[in-house]
Design an enzyme around this catalytic site. Structure first.
Site, PDB file in Angstrom:
ATOM      1  N   LYS A  89       0.857  -1.192   0.000  1.00 32.59           N
ATOM      2  CA  LYS A  89       0.000   0.000   0.000  1.00 32.59           C
ATOM      3  C   LYS A  89       0.882   1.226   0.000  1.00 32.59           C
ATOM      4  O   LYS A  89       2.019   1.184   0.491  1.00 32.59           O
ATOM      5  CB  LYS A  89      -0.872   0.013   1.256  1.00 32.59           C
ATOM      6  CG  LYS A  89      -2.124   0.841   1.101  1.00 32.59           C
ATOM      7  CD  LYS A  89      -3.244   0.016   0.489  1.00 32.59           C
ATOM      8  CE  LYS A  89      -4.474   0.846   0.244  1.00 32.59           C
ATOM      9  NZ  LYS A  89      -5.607  -0.017  -0.137  1.00 32.59           N
ATOM     10  N   ASP A 107      -7.072   4.396  -4.284  1.00 30.51           N
ATOM     11  CA  ASP A 107      -7.706   4.239  -2.974  1.00 30.51           C
ATOM     12  C   ASP A 107      -8.331   5.626  -2.716  1.00 30.51           C
ATOM     13  O   ASP A 107      -8.550   6.379  -3.679  1.00 30.51           O
ATOM     14  CB  ASP A 107      -6.675   3.836  -1.903  1.00 30.51           C
ATOM     15  CG  ASP A 107      -7.326   3.320  -0.617  1.00 30.51           C
ATOM     16  OD1 ASP A 107      -7.668   2.133  -0.564  1.00 30.51           O
ATOM     17  OD2 ASP A 107      -7.516   4.107   0.324  1.00 30.51           O
TER      18      ASP A 107
HETATM   19  N1  GLU Z   1      -7.504   0.279  -2.679  1.00 32.05           N
HETATM   20  C1  GLU Z   1      -8.260  -0.895  -2.988  1.00 32.05           C
HETATM   21  C2  GLU Z   1      -8.271  -1.813  -1.792  1.00 32.05           C
HETATM   22  O1  GLU Z   1      -8.300  -1.345  -0.664  1.00 32.05           O
HETATM   23  C3  GLU Z   1      -7.845  -1.540  -4.295  1.00 32.05           C
HETATM   24  C4  GLU Z   1      -6.435  -1.986  -4.370  1.00 32.05           C
HETATM   25  C5  GLU Z   1      -6.018  -2.474  -5.757  1.00 32.05           C
HETATM   26  O2  GLU Z   1      -6.856  -2.577  -6.643  1.00 32.05           O
HETATM   27  O3  GLU Z   1      -4.827  -2.767  -5.907  1.00 32.05           O
HETATM   28  O4  GLU Z   1      -8.315  -3.004  -1.909  1.00 32.05           O
END
Ligand code: GLU
Length: 448
Positions: A126, A166
């Site tokens: 992340k 996100d």
């Molecule tokens: N931010 C999204 C999550 O919390 C998607 C992450 C992604 O698609 O890599 O899963």
């Protein structure tokens, strides 16, 4: 074994002082997997948990940019590459003023298990920045994204680490970051997901998280002899995840009676129905003001409650879709008093640990976010496959896969909970099912 888990939690607390969100998720996950550690002493011997709670790599960097007044601004960017045992690091980028190591690490740690639950080959990571996109001009957003990518590019790649969106990062930001990445590396590759459809994006990725949440909620209800049609639903937030959730709930015959923003919540007794009302959520989002109050001006049947959260509104099903820790103990008490039977978490870790425990002790079925919102990242992985195969999938192909994945996640979480004698506990079951696969892969790969 409880002692051992306490020891791991203590190690995490010592190594990560002042990081409450990260420690909250570490405690939640480790407490759940206690029975697995009991059944697998070899995991303990291999230092698997000590390794799991330590990110493989954490990057923090300066993001300088020039605003529209010619003033130099400096933000801090992050990428925590948490675990690559089952695939390249995968997870979104969050741009919000409160972004800090604790928030990115909690999200990265959650992502390990979420991504594992999808059944697809993606590790956990992340990133983001303490940058507030609200109120910024398009030019400022572009310059910020370019500066952010000018450092991040050297750490990511289609086979290494694949970021996505996100909070605060949507198709526009992904576009600017993708353009900068491509310019820097001179390679056209699927390094980011959530791209626009004209340059490698996946049909249906925008809806995927919300649709997946509703498929998961449907499975929860079904397992308890109920159906979605005719149910009233309290939804929080008004961004991408809320929008997809509202859309699918409408399609399946449920009635959404609230949305919310940082400014308060909207109660719409007639429902946030398909068409104009649903579409208005997109307008609210693109206004860049981050408020939901204008909904009540546009639709007079609705009421705006400033400064309040929607958890005191009576409904059959609650789906938080805004941000972490939206539901505290006092909110959980209101929900139980109102006869709440189902909570399906849309946003990442929306409920405090003690509130989850209280809800479950009072018979509420809780669908944890790492299972319920995994449809977004699952479709991201399908997008990676589409890019790697130099092809394009149709929306129907995507939706079919998404639905199957969500049904399987629910099934696997329920079965894992059964297997360890925990009954129908999706919170523990999701942690166990997600952990088991990662643990097996880490064991096979030695002490790395
Ligand atoms: N931010 C999204 C999550 O919390 C998607 C992450 C992604 O698609 O890599 O899963």
């Amino acid at each position: 074994m409880a002692k051992l888990v306490e020891k791991y939690i203590e190690i995490a607390a010592q190594k990560n002082p002042g990081e409450p969100e990260f420690l909250q998720t570490v405690e939640e996950v480790l407490t759940s997997i206690e029975p697995v550690l009991e059944a697998h002493p070899e995991y303990v011997k291999a230092g698997l948990i000590e390794r799991l709670i330590e990110p493989e790599r954490g990057i923090s960097f300066r993001v300088p940019w020039v605003d529209d007044n010619g003033v130099v601004q400096v933000n801090r960017g992050y990428r925590y590459e948490f675990n690559s045992a089952i695939g390249p690091y995968k997870g979104g980028l969050r741009f919000a003023p409160n972004v800090c190591p604790s928030i990115i690490k909690f999200l990265g740690f959650e992502q390990i298990f979420k991504n594992s639950l999808t059944g697809l080959p993606i590790g956990g990571g992340k990133g983001g920045a303490d940058f507030d996109p609200n109120g910024k001009s398009d030019g400022e957003i572009m310059r910020f994204c370019q500066s952010f990518m000018s450092e991040l590019f050297r750490h990511i790649g289609a086979q290494t680490d694949v970021p996505a969106g996100d909070l605060g990062v949507g198709a526009r930001e992904i576009g600017y970051m993708f353009g900068q990445y491509k310019k820097l590396v001179n390679r056209y590759e699927g390094v980011l997901t959530g791209k626009g459809l004209s340059y490698g994006g996946l049909s249906g990725r925008t809806e995927a998280t919300g649709y997946g949440i509703v498929f998961f909620a449907r499975e929860m209800l079904k397992a308890n002899g109920e159906e979605l049609a005719g149910k009233t639903v309290v939804v929080s937030g008004f961004g991408n995840v809320s929008w997809g959730t509202v859309k699918k709930l409408n399609q399946l015959g449920a009635k959404v009676i609230t949305i919310s923003g940082p400014d308060g919540y909207i109660y719409d007794p007639d429902g946030v129905t398909a068409g104009e009302k649903e579409d208005f959520l997109l307008e609210l989002r693109s206004s860049g003001k981050n408020i939901c109050a204008p909904y009540a001006e546009k639709f007079p049947g609705a009421t705006f409650y400033p400064g309040e959260k929607p958890w005191g509104v009576k409904a059959d099903l609650y789906i938080p879709c805004a941000t972490q820790n939206e539901i505290h103990m006092a909110d959980a008490e209101k929900m139980v008093a109102n006869g709440c039977k189902f909570l399906c978490e849309g946003s990442n870790m929306p409920t405090k640990n003690e509130a989850v425990a209280y809800l479950q002790a009072n018979g509420v079925i809780v669908g944890p976010s790492k299972a319920a919102n995994a449809g977004g990242v699952a479709c991201s992985c399908i997008e990676m496959g589409q890019n790697a195969g130099h092809t394009v999938f149709s929306p129907d192909q995507v939706y079919e896969q998404l639905e199957t994945i969500m049904v399987n996640i629910h099934k696997n979480a329920a079965e894992a909970s059964q297997k360890y004698g925990l009954g129908y506990d999706l919170v523990k079951g999701a942690n166990i099912a997600g952990f088991e696969k990662v643990a097996q892969a880490m064991m096979a790969q030695g002490i790395v």
